[in-house]
Write an enzyme that holds these catalytic residues in place. Structure first.
Site, PDB file in Angstrom:
ATOM      1  CG  MET A   1     -10.836 -12.661  13.117  1.00  0.00           C
ATOM      2  SD  MET A   1     -10.452 -12.235  11.577  1.00  0.00           S
ATOM      3  CE  MET A   1      -9.060 -10.711  11.887  1.00  0.00           C
ATOM      4  CD  GLU A   2      -7.294 -15.966  17.118  1.00  0.00           C
ATOM      5  OE1 GLU A   2      -7.395 -14.866  17.910  1.00  0.00           O
ATOM      6  OE2 GLU A   2      -8.227 -16.192  16.153  1.00  0.00           O
TER       7      GLU A   2
ATOM      8  CG  ASP B   1      10.865  -5.242   7.785  1.00  0.00           C
ATOM      9  OD1 ASP B   1      11.026  -3.989   8.052  1.00  0.00           O
ATOM     10  OD2 ASP B   1      11.540  -5.552   8.306  1.00  0.00           O
TER      11      ASP B   1
ATOM     12  CB  CYS C   1      -9.694 -10.186  17.953  1.00  0.00           C
ATOM     13  SG  CYS C   1      -9.768 -10.356  16.432  1.00  0.00           S
ATOM     14  CG  HIS C   2     -13.315 -13.173  22.750  1.00  0.00           C
ATOM     15  ND1 HIS C   2     -13.841 -13.606  21.157  1.00  0.00           N
ATOM     16  CD2 HIS C   2     -14.712 -12.340  23.245  1.00  0.00           C
ATOM     17  CE1 HIS C   2     -15.320 -12.864  21.798  1.00  0.00           C
ATOM     18  NE2 HIS C   2     -15.618 -12.591  23.218  1.00  0.00           N
TER      19      HIS C   2
END
Length: 166
Positions: free
Chosen positions: A121-122, A136, A84-85
């Site tokens: 993707m972000e 969590d 990824c950039h």
């Protein structure tokens, strides 16, 4: 300037003709406004969702912490996904909505920028990290939670234009 790596015969752009992994050269692409929206869910026991809504967990406000974690995840995507950039994001919004009818928290992330490559993707990373944070923070009371349906919902901008999940 080097030419962008051509897509392989099956359309994959992150491999060169020899099959080696490459980060795509986007230098020749036009800068456009780009927005991506991703979504997903964390399914859980009804008592766990109640504890989240009532802020009754020892670790604190689950939804606020997960929202911040999702934002951080979007910003750190190139550190986590090798090809990824690094991007100058102009917007990251993460929403976590309790859904008592289905015993889950619904997560939506929107990422935007003006640039040469998309922000899918972000947005996906934001959803995943927010969901992992919910897990969590609640795992002491519910180890059976499930992250589900993480997917791209829509994207706009770039050469491929607008896409919306069906």
């Amino acid at each position: 300037m080097t030419d962008p790596a051509p897509a392989t015969a099956d359309g994959l752009t992150h491999f060169d003709t020899a099959g080696n992994a490459v980060m795509v050269d986007v230098s020749a692409k036009d800068e456009t406004e780009r927005v991506a929206v991703a979504g997903g869910c964390v399914e859980m026991a009804p008592a766990t969702l109640r504890a989240i809504i009532e802020r009754g967990l020892k670790k604190g406000d689950v939804l606020s912490v997960a929202q911040l974690a999702g934002i951080m995840g979007a910003k750190r995507t190139p550190d986590l996904i090798p090809l990824c950039h690094p991007l100058a994001l102009t917007k990251v919004a993460v929403e976590l909505t309790p859904d008592p009818d289905h015993d889950r928290v619904v997560i939506t992330a929107t990422c935007a920028l003006r640039g040469r490559t998309g922000v899918e993707m972000e947005a996906l990373t934001a959803v995943a990290v927010a969901g992992l944070t919910v897990y969590d923070m609640c795992k002491a009371v519910d180890k059976g939670m499930r992250l589900t349906d993480i997917r791209l919902l829509s994207k706009t901008g770039g050469k491929s234009g607008t896409w919306t999940a069906s």
